[in-house]
Write a protein that holds these residues in place. Structure first.
Motif, PDB file in Angstrom:
ATOM      1  N   ARG A  95     -16.375   1.755  55.947  1.00 35.63           N
ATOM      2  CA  ARG A  95     -16.795   1.531  54.369  1.00 35.63           C
ATOM      3  C   ARG A  95     -18.192   1.866  54.157  1.00 35.63           C
ATOM      4  O   ARG A  95     -19.301   1.512  54.816  1.00 35.63           O
ATOM      5  CB  ARG A  95     -16.534  -0.021  54.069  1.00 35.63           C
ATOM      6  N   VAL A  96     -18.695   2.524  52.927  1.00 34.52           N
ATOM      7  CA  VAL A  96     -19.809   2.821  52.558  1.00 34.52           C
ATOM      8  C   VAL A  96     -20.632   1.434  52.351  1.00 34.52           C
ATOM      9  O   VAL A  96     -19.912   0.437  51.669  1.00 34.52           O
ATOM     10  CB  VAL A  96     -20.013   3.683  51.289  1.00 34.52           C
ATOM     11  N   VAL A 114     -27.584   6.956  42.142  1.00 36.19           N
ATOM     12  CA  VAL A 114     -26.804   6.027  43.014  1.00 36.19           C
ATOM     13  C   VAL A 114     -27.111   6.381  44.497  1.00 36.19           C
ATOM     14  O   VAL A 114     -27.221   7.660  44.758  1.00 36.19           O
ATOM     15  CB  VAL A 114     -25.205   6.220  42.715  1.00 36.19           C
ATOM     16  N   THR A 115     -27.551   5.547  45.310  1.00 33.43           N
ATOM     17  CA  THR A 115     -27.803   5.759  46.553  1.00 33.43           C
ATOM     18  C   THR A 115     -26.986   4.868  47.630  1.00 33.43           C
ATOM     19  O   THR A 115     -26.500   3.792  47.169  1.00 33.43           O
ATOM     20  CB  THR A 115     -29.449   5.477  46.906  1.00 33.43           C
ATOM     21  N   ILE A 124     -18.701  13.879  57.201  1.00 25.83           N
ATOM     22  CA  ILE A 124     -18.577  12.828  55.880  1.00 25.83           C
ATOM     23  C   ILE A 124     -18.799  13.586  54.667  1.00 25.83           C
ATOM     24  O   ILE A 124     -20.014  13.794  54.742  1.00 25.83           O
ATOM     25  CB  ILE A 124     -19.031  11.437  56.188  1.00 25.83           C
ATOM     26  N   THR A 125     -18.083  13.464  53.523  1.00 29.82           N
ATOM     27  CA  THR A 125     -18.381  13.875  52.160  1.00 29.82           C
ATOM     28  C   THR A 125     -18.197  12.569  51.278  1.00 29.82           C
ATOM     29  O   THR A 125     -17.544  11.714  51.855  1.00 29.82           O
ATOM     30  CB  THR A 125     -17.875  15.049  51.821  1.00 29.82           C
ATOM     31  N   TYR A 126     -18.697  12.690  50.138  1.00 36.80           N
ATOM     32  CA  TYR A 126     -18.322  11.433  49.261  1.00 36.80           C
ATOM     33  C   TYR A 126     -17.725  11.746  48.023  1.00 36.80           C
ATOM     34  O   TYR A 126     -18.152  12.940  47.694  1.00 36.80           O
ATOM     35  CB  TYR A 126     -19.605  10.881  49.052  1.00 36.80           C
ATOM     36  N   ILE A 127     -16.901  11.202  47.267  1.00 33.46           N
ATOM     37  CA  ILE A 127     -16.585  11.278  45.829  1.00 33.46           C
ATOM     38  C   ILE A 127     -16.993   9.836  45.284  1.00 33.46           C
ATOM     39  O   ILE A 127     -16.830   8.748  45.531  1.00 33.46           O
ATOM     40  CB  ILE A 127     -14.986  11.160  45.721  1.00 33.46           C
ATOM     41  N   VAL A 128     -17.683  10.231  44.278  1.00 29.60           N
ATOM     42  CA  VAL A 128     -18.393   9.161  43.351  1.00 29.60           C
ATOM     43  C   VAL A 128     -17.717   8.975  42.288  1.00 29.60           C
ATOM     44  O   VAL A 128     -17.824  10.148  41.531  1.00 29.60           O
ATOM     45  CB  VAL A 128     -19.988   9.337  43.156  1.00 29.60           C
ATOM     46  N   ILE A 138     -18.019   1.893  40.865  1.00 28.46           N
ATOM     47  CA  ILE A 138     -18.445   3.077  41.547  1.00 28.46           C
ATOM     48  C   ILE A 138     -17.638   3.221  42.831  1.00 28.46           C
ATOM     49  O   ILE A 138     -17.825   2.158  43.627  1.00 28.46           O
ATOM     50  CB  ILE A 138     -20.137   3.077  41.507  1.00 28.46           C
ATOM     51  N   GLU A 139     -16.895   3.904  43.042  1.00 30.45           N
ATOM     52  CA  GLU A 139     -16.285   4.339  44.345  1.00 30.45           C
ATOM     53  C   GLU A 139     -16.602   5.366  45.164  1.00 30.45           C
ATOM     54  O   GLU A 139     -16.738   6.391  44.520  1.00 30.45           O
ATOM     55  CB  GLU A 139     -14.670   4.629  43.897  1.00 30.45           C
ATOM     56  N   LEU A 140     -16.881   4.965  46.511  1.00 25.26           N
ATOM     57  CA  LEU A 140     -17.661   5.965  47.350  1.00 25.26           C
ATOM     58  C   LEU A 140     -16.412   6.365  48.451  1.00 25.26           C
ATOM     59  O   LEU A 140     -16.029   5.274  49.182  1.00 25.26           O
ATOM     60  CB  LEU A 140     -18.725   5.532  47.798  1.00 25.26           C
TER      61      LEU A 140
END
Length: 157
Positions: A95-96, A114-115, A124-128, A138-140
């Motif tokens: 989990r982030v 957003v940090t 690892i990549t992210y979807i915000v 806010i889902e990462l």
């Protein structure tokens, strides 16, 4: 054999492709197990395929190493199994953490910065995702990104 390791909706799968005999009436049996031995163990899971590709989902666990064997079948007669090959299924990143949202203004436009702290691991990549409703979330979600990333989100106020 070629392996594509996939997490689909959080569930790991192994996509296996191979070369082998061709012709009408040929099918394949794919056996897979976590047991490392030259031939498939008695308790190996199996899946049949009519093409030289199969997606294994049954019993596949995240981050687990599997050994895979393939044999051709024609007219009810099964050929010898291939040499074993191995692949490790993917694991979902942890989990982030450390998510902070800070309002700011870039070039006169209101923005949200957003940090977050990057989970351990590579690739690892992210979807915000965000919302302007009172129930904003806010889902990462991860895949290929850097240690700590700042992502400006423009929003009209």
């Amino acid at each position: 054999m070629v392996f594509n390791k996939v997490l689909h909706n959080g569930s790991p799968t192994l996509r296996v492709t191979w070369t082998g005999p061709t012709g009408s009436g040929i099918t394949y049996i794919v056996k897979y197990s976590t047991t490392n031995q030259a031939i498939p163990p008695q308790n190996a899971r199996e899946k049949t395929a009519s093409t030289k590709a199969v997606t294994l989902t049954d019993g596949i666990q995240q981050g687990t190493k599997y050994y895979i064997w393939v044999a051709a079948i024609k007219n009810g007669l099964q050929g010898n199994y291939s040499s074993k090959e191995s692949a490790r299924s993917l694991s979902a990143p942890s989990r982030v953490t450390g998510v902070t949202v800070t309002p700011s203004s870039m070039s006169g436009s209101p923005t949200l910065n957003v940090t977050w702290t990057r989970p351990a691991g590579s690739g690892i990549t992210y979807i915000v995702k965000y919302s302007t409703t009172d129930q904003a979330i806010i889902e990462l979600v991860h895949h290929k990104m850097q240690e700590k990333r700042q992502h400006p989100l423009k929003q009209s106020l």
